[in-house]
Design an enzyme around this catalytic site. Structure first.
Site, short mmCIF file in Angstrom:
data_model
loop_
_atom_site.label_atom_id
_atom_site.label_comp_id
_atom_site.label_asym_id
_atom_site.label_seq_id
_atom_site.Cartn_x
_atom_site.Cartn_y
_atom_site.Cartn_z
N ASN A 79 -109.38 29.57 -33.27
CA ASN A 79 -108.58 28.97 -33.82
C ASN A 79 -107.68 28.40 -34.02
O ASN A 79 -107.97 27.59 -33.42
CB ASN A 79 -107.45 30.77 -33.80
CG ASN A 79 -107.29 31.69 -34.80
OD1 ASN A 79 -106.25 30.85 -36.23
ND2 ASN A 79 -107.49 32.62 -34.52
N HIS A 109 -107.95 13.77 -13.34
CA HIS A 109 -106.81 12.56 -13.01
C HIS A 109 -107.06 12.53 -11.44
O HIS A 109 -106.94 13.74 -10.61
CB HIS A 109 -104.93 12.39 -13.48
CG HIS A 109 -104.97 12.19 -14.92
ND1 HIS A 109 -105.61 10.67 -15.42
CD2 HIS A 109 -105.21 12.72 -15.94
CE1 HIS A 109 -105.48 10.76 -16.31
NE2 HIS A 109 -105.32 12.29 -16.72
N ARG A 174 -105.93 36.37 -12.80
CA ARG A 174 -106.06 36.74 -11.58
C ARG A 174 -106.72 38.08 -12.38
O ARG A 174 -106.18 38.27 -13.15
CB ARG A 174 -105.25 37.30 -10.81
CG ARG A 174 -104.47 35.82 -10.07
CD ARG A 174 -103.50 35.66 -8.55
NE ARG A 174 -102.96 35.60 -8.16
CZ ARG A 174 -103.27 33.87 -7.35
NH1 ARG A 174 -104.99 33.87 -7.36
NH2 ARG A 174 -102.75 33.34 -6.27
#
Length: 178
Positions: A79, A109, A174
């Site tokens: 979308n 990084h 979770r």
């Protein structure tokens, strides 16, 4: 003795590399030109992406680093306003639906501040299975694999792999027991 590897070769291998390398900057500039065309309705997905399955749709605006590391299956839908940082492969399986404002971040990084100070970056591939639903505003972090038929709740930050068929939500995401 190892042959010299370009920064692009290092990037594609998921190793530390320097993003300001002229070859990579050129690739990013080409991608920016394509995105400008695509986001105004004057470009096509297959023109830049690594693979695009039939009946796949990305609603503009869309943003990515290179494009050529994005591989989309059939009937994939992204979308409005999705971001894919594709310094290494990002694979999205058939029938996956992705809500607005989702960020898929394969760019990474170093955790070592001395390496970051040298402007080094790396990447970890992201793999999203088939028939996955990712709610709006979710963030998928580097190196994540999401299994087939999983659901990612809107606004979730996915910091760990998601097994097939599991629904996750929250920050960090979770499992939900529905």
């Amino acid at each position: 003795m190892m042959p010299h590897r370009s920064e692009k070769q290092k990037m594609l291998a998921g190793e530390l590399y320097v993003a300001s390398d002229p070859e990579l900057q050129h690739d990013m500039a080409q991608c920016a030109e394509w995105l400008a065309r695509y986001n105004t309705g004057n470009g096509s997905l297959p023109e830049r992406l690594g693979a695009v399955g039939e009946n796949t749709c990305i609603r503009p605006p869309f943003h990515c680093d290179y494009g050529y590391n994005i591989f989309l299956g059939r009937n994939v839908f992204l979308n409005f306003n999705c971001v894919v940082l594709d310094v290494v492969p990002v694979r999205i399986g058939d029938g996956t639906q992705i809500g607005p404002g989702v960020q898929i971040l394969a760019a990474d990084h170093p955790r070592d501040p001395e390496l970051r100070e040298k402007m080094l970056e790396s990447g970890r591939a992201v793999t999203i299975g088939r028939n996955v639903w990712i709610g709006g505003g979710a963030i998928i972090l580097p190196g994540i694999t999401i299994g087939d038929d999983a659901i990612i709740g809107a606004g979730s930050v996915v910091t760990h792999d998601v097994p097939s068929g599991v629904t996750v939500a929250g920050n960090p995401a979770r499992p939900l027991h529905l």
